[in-house]
Write a protein that holds these residues in place. Structure first.
Motif, PDB file in Angstrom:
ATOM      1  N   PRO A 243       0.782  -1.328  -0.041  1.00  0.00           N
ATOM      2  CA  PRO A 243      -0.006   0.002  -0.021  1.00  0.00           C
ATOM      3  C   PRO A 243       0.928   1.367  -0.002  1.00  0.00           C
ATOM      4  CG  PRO A 243      -0.981  -1.759   1.562  1.00  0.00           C
ATOM      5  CD  PRO A 243       0.402  -2.036   1.098  1.00  0.00           C
ATOM      6  N   ALA A 244       0.621   2.317  -0.677  1.00  0.00           N
ATOM      7  CA  ALA A 244       0.986   3.599  -1.055  1.00  0.00           C
ATOM      8  C   ALA A 244       2.475   3.485  -1.417  1.00  0.00           C
ATOM      9  CB  ALA A 244       1.172   4.187   0.298  1.00  0.00           C
ATOM     10  N   ALA A 245       2.776   2.351  -2.281  1.00  0.00           N
ATOM     11  CA  ALA A 245       4.194   1.983  -2.869  1.00  0.00           C
ATOM     12  C   ALA A 245       4.201   2.917  -3.997  1.00  0.00           C
ATOM     13  CB  ALA A 245       4.157   0.562  -3.589  1.00  0.00           C
ATOM     14  N   THR A 246       5.425   3.396  -4.372  1.00  0.00           N
ATOM     15  CA  THR A 246       5.877   4.337  -5.432  1.00  0.00           C
ATOM     16  C   THR A 246       6.117   3.476  -6.756  1.00  0.00           C
ATOM     17  OG1 THR A 246       7.926   4.581  -4.507  1.00  0.00           O
ATOM     18  CG2 THR A 246       6.583   6.295  -3.988  1.00  0.00           C
ATOM     19  N   THR A 247       6.259   2.235  -6.494  1.00  0.00           N
ATOM     20  CA  THR A 247       6.572   0.962  -7.681  1.00  0.00           C
ATOM     21  C   THR A 247       5.764   0.062  -7.484  1.00  0.00           C
ATOM     22  OG1 THR A 247       8.534   0.192  -6.358  1.00  0.00           O
ATOM     23  CG2 THR A 247       9.068   2.108  -7.719  1.00  0.00           C
ATOM     24  N   ILE A 248       5.259  -0.337  -8.552  1.00  0.00           N
ATOM     25  CA  ILE A 248       4.456  -1.583  -8.580  1.00  0.00           C
ATOM     26  C   ILE A 248       4.848  -2.558  -9.752  1.00  0.00           C
ATOM     27  CG2 ILE A 248       1.953  -2.589  -8.739  1.00  0.00           C
ATOM     28  CD1 ILE A 248       1.230   0.247  -7.978  1.00  0.00           C
ATOM     29  N   HIS A 249       5.028  -3.682  -9.513  1.00  0.00           N
ATOM     30  CA  HIS A 249       5.359  -4.695 -10.823  1.00  0.00           C
ATOM     31  C   HIS A 249       4.619  -6.043 -10.977  1.00  0.00           C
ATOM     32  CE1 HIS A 249       8.044  -7.549 -13.154  1.00  0.00           C
ATOM     33  NE2 HIS A 249       8.593  -6.286 -13.698  1.00  0.00           N
ATOM     34  N   LEU A 250       4.337  -6.173 -12.023  1.00  0.00           N
ATOM     35  CA  LEU A 250       3.471  -7.461 -12.482  1.00  0.00           C
ATOM     36  C   LEU A 250       4.423  -8.124 -13.523  1.00  0.00           C
ATOM     37  CD1 LEU A 250       1.265  -4.897 -12.571  1.00  0.00           C
ATOM     38  CD2 LEU A 250      -0.365  -6.588 -12.445  1.00  0.00           C
ATOM     39  N   THR A 251       4.067  -9.516 -13.514  1.00  0.00           N
ATOM     40  CA  THR A 251       4.828 -10.268 -14.567  1.00  0.00           C
ATOM     41  C   THR A 251       3.973 -11.002 -15.305  1.00  0.00           C
ATOM     42  OG1 THR A 251       6.711 -10.448 -13.037  1.00  0.00           O
ATOM     43  CG2 THR A 251       6.318 -12.217 -14.715  1.00  0.00           C
ATOM     44  N   LYS A 252       4.129 -11.317 -16.603  1.00  0.00           N
ATOM     45  CA  LYS A 252       3.222 -12.050 -17.381  1.00  0.00           C
ATOM     46  C   LYS A 252       2.617 -13.316 -16.823  1.00  0.00           C
ATOM     47  CE  LYS A 252       2.758 -14.329 -21.796  1.00  0.00           C
ATOM     48  NZ  LYS A 252       3.516 -14.603 -23.207  1.00  0.00           N
ATOM     49  N   ASN A 253       1.489 -13.534 -16.827  1.00  0.00           N
ATOM     50  CA  ASN A 253       0.863 -14.698 -16.179  1.00  0.00           C
ATOM     51  C   ASN A 253       0.891 -15.973 -17.189  1.00  0.00           C
ATOM     52  OD1 ASN A 253      -0.579 -16.750 -15.055  1.00  0.00           O
ATOM     53  ND2 ASN A 253      -2.463 -15.497 -14.859  1.00  0.00           N
ATOM     54  N   PRO A 254       1.754 -17.009 -17.078  1.00  0.00           N
ATOM     55  CA  PRO A 254       1.890 -17.917 -18.092  1.00  0.00           C
ATOM     56  C   PRO A 254       0.687 -19.109 -18.208  1.00  0.00           C
ATOM     57  CG  PRO A 254       3.150 -18.369 -16.179  1.00  0.00           C
ATOM     58  CD  PRO A 254       2.591 -17.286 -15.862  1.00  0.00           C
TER      59      PRO A 254
END
Length: 568
Positions: A243-254
């Motif tokens: 929560p309140a993060a300045t970076t968010i990362h998502l990876t392709k869902n295989p």
């Protein structure tokens, strides 16, 4: 009764292009996505980087994510990220049409009151469990549960007209009585009170997204607050977030059923609220996409990477009519709205293609039974909403006389983001210059705090915006119903409430032409009473690297969709 199979949505609305923006819009049909822009982002410019086809896309966010709980989220940034890793029954195609997602097909009864969704067999959660009809039942019951207190519960009641939704929200019926049933694991039946022509387009709105009950219960109060407490059934999987993060990362869902068409390795979001820092990050190659504001537009407008893209948001000032004595005076409200030079705000401050707006429903957004734009005539309320300094002064003096005062000091709250700060400063200057004896004090704060204060009635003037959830005037006009959580000024008008109710559940709801005329009447009441002071319909000025293509832009519900994007 024989049922008919539809693979596209039923909609009484047509789609118009965003005329106020420099980029062209692609026509689409959807209750809340009427002005859908699908842009092939083959732009050149300073942000170009060299990378492999399956690289991460680096995206600038102007504001932090507020919530990743689909039934609790209320802001466009949160909706965008939720939609990255979650599919609903339907999704938008590049033109904004409602097309199948988790639903493989849908049967609609001839009377339009029963929808039967058949779920695809290959849709799974990221923990390996299948997505079932029960996941939708659980999520939708959460949405109307008074204990959850979802701000978007009205999407199921007032907008979606699902049987018993309103009674459950009011506390008179149990959530188990909601008109949605898991016939079996892969069949979901939905019962409506009245036919809703845009119902399928609601299905790609995050409030309607599924939630796995067993997983939810295992997370207790931490659901959707970290990658470990979040499940995916969509194109990407959340792997870095707090929560309140300045970076968010998502990876392709295989394991995504559409994984073969997803070309990006992942999404890397960076929250950058300073526009100059964002531009520098783009120019250095750390960002593939970024917003540009004000004077920055002058610097980059000739760059092939520059685009102005319709965002669909109506920016306006909300006066607290219930709590502030001075704002209870309609002549003071008229003075404010007449003193605002919207053309100067869009042309001299924003410079991003945003269009001055003088109506409660923005232009180029929803089309009626005859195909005409609901708000094409931006002068229809010119007797109460226009830039006219002389008229503003006349209303001002009359209001001061009625109040028995010669001076007024008022505070306006606004977001601590670049564009709202600049707009607020110009609004202050325009009002104080035109209206002698007026002092406007500005308070900037994080968006979350500003929204909370407006919902609590703890404000005098508030600079805010509303993004359409579906392509129909009701997405705006429904806000001003008595006690609606987005009716920040706590305005109430029984005649207005009656018109909206008639257009929602009465006989007028069944007559497209009569409904359209009644919605015009409702908007006139809002404008005649100066319930809001419309400012402009937003366009986003963006720089998008030449290495990127296929981002889909939509001014309704989900502003940006990345599952078909590529980066070379």
């Amino acid at each position: 009764m024989k049922k008919k199979l539809l693979s596209v949505m039923l909609a009484s609305v047509l789609t118009l292009s965003m005329a106020g923006c420099q980029s062209s819009a692609v026509n689409g049909v959807s209750e809340d996505q009427n002005t859908t822009n699908a842009t092939d982002t083959s732009a050149g410019g300073s942000g170009e980087t060299t990378s492999n086809a399956s690289a991460d896309l680096n995206i600038m966010l102007e504001t932090p994510v507020e919530s990743l709980d689909p039934q609790q989220a209320t802001d466009g940034t949160s909706f965008e990220v939720i939609a990255d890793f979650t599919d609903g029954l339907m999704q938008m195609d590049a033109d904004g049409q409602a097309v199948n997602a988790i639903a493989q097909s849908v049967d609609i009864s001839e009377d339009g009151l029963t929808y039967t969704f058949h779920l695809r067999e290959d849709a799974n959660w990221s923990n390996g469990e299948p997505v079932t009809a029960a996941d939708f039942v659980f999520a939708w019951q959460r949405a109307v549960d008074p204990e959850i207190a979802s701000e978007y519960s009205y999407m199921l009641s007032d907008i979606g007209q699902i049987v018993n939704a309103q009674d459950i929200i009011d506390g008179s019926k149990d959530k188990s009585e909601l008109g949605v049933t898991a016939v079996d694991d892969k069949t979901l039946e939905v019962k409506l009170n009245v036919p809703v022509s845009y119902f399928l387009s609601l299905m790609y709105f995050p409030t309607f997204y599924p939630v796995n009950e067993a997983f939810y219960e295992s997370c207790a109060d931490t659901f959707a607050t970290s990658p470990e407490t979040t499940l995916s059934n969509g194109a990407f999987v959340l792997d870095d977030y707090q929560p309140a993060a300045t970076t968010i990362h998502l990876t392709k869902n295989p394991d995504y059923y559409g994984a073969d068409s997803v070309q990006l390795a992942g999404l890397n979001y960076q929250v950058i609220q300073d526009s100059q820092q964002a531009l520098m990050s783009y120019q250095s190659g750390d960002l593939d996409t970024t917003l540009v504001n004000g004077e920055q537009v002058d610097q980059v407008k000739d760059d092939p990477a520059f685009q102005a893209i319709g965002a669909g948001y109506l920016w306006y000032i909300s006066p607290n009519i219930q709590e502030v004595k001075e704002l209870q005076n309609v002549n003071i409200r008229y003075a404010f709205t007449m003193a605002l030079n919207r053309e100067a705000i869009t042309t001299d401050v924003l410079k991003d293609g945003s269009a001055p707006t003088y109506t409660a429903v923005p232009m180029d957004f929803a089309a009626g039974p005859d195909g005409s734009d609901f708000s094409a005539d931006q002068e229809k309320f010119s007797d109460v909403c226009r830039f006219d300094a002389d008229a503003a002064l006349e209303y001002w003096n009359k209001g001061l006389e009625e109040l028995g005062v010669s001076e007024i000091t008022i505070t306006m709250i606004h977001d601590a983001d670049d564009a709202p700060i600049k707009v607020a400063q110009v609004v202050k200057e325009q009002l104080e210059t035109t209206l002698p004896g007026l002092t406007v004090e500005l308070q900037q704060m994080p968006k979350k705090e500003r929204v909370q204060r407006m919902q609590d009635g703890d404000f005098e003037l508030g600079l805010t915006r509303w993004g359409p959830d579906y392509a129909d005037p009701m997405t705006y006009l429904g806000m001003w119903v008595t006690n609606n959580s987005n009716n920040y000024g706590f305005w109430s008008n029984s005649e207005y409430d009656a018109i909206i109710a008639e257009c929602t559940t009465g006989e007028t709801a069944m007559d497209a032409e009569a409904r359209w005329a009644a919605l015009y009447d409702a908007e006139k009441i809002v404008m005649d009473e100066a319930v809001i002071f419309p400012l402009y319909t937003q366009c986003n000025a963006e720089l998008i690297s030449t290495s990127v293509s296929g981002i889909e832009f939509h001014p309704v519900a989900l502003n940006r969709v990345y599952k078909n994007a590529t980066k070379n």
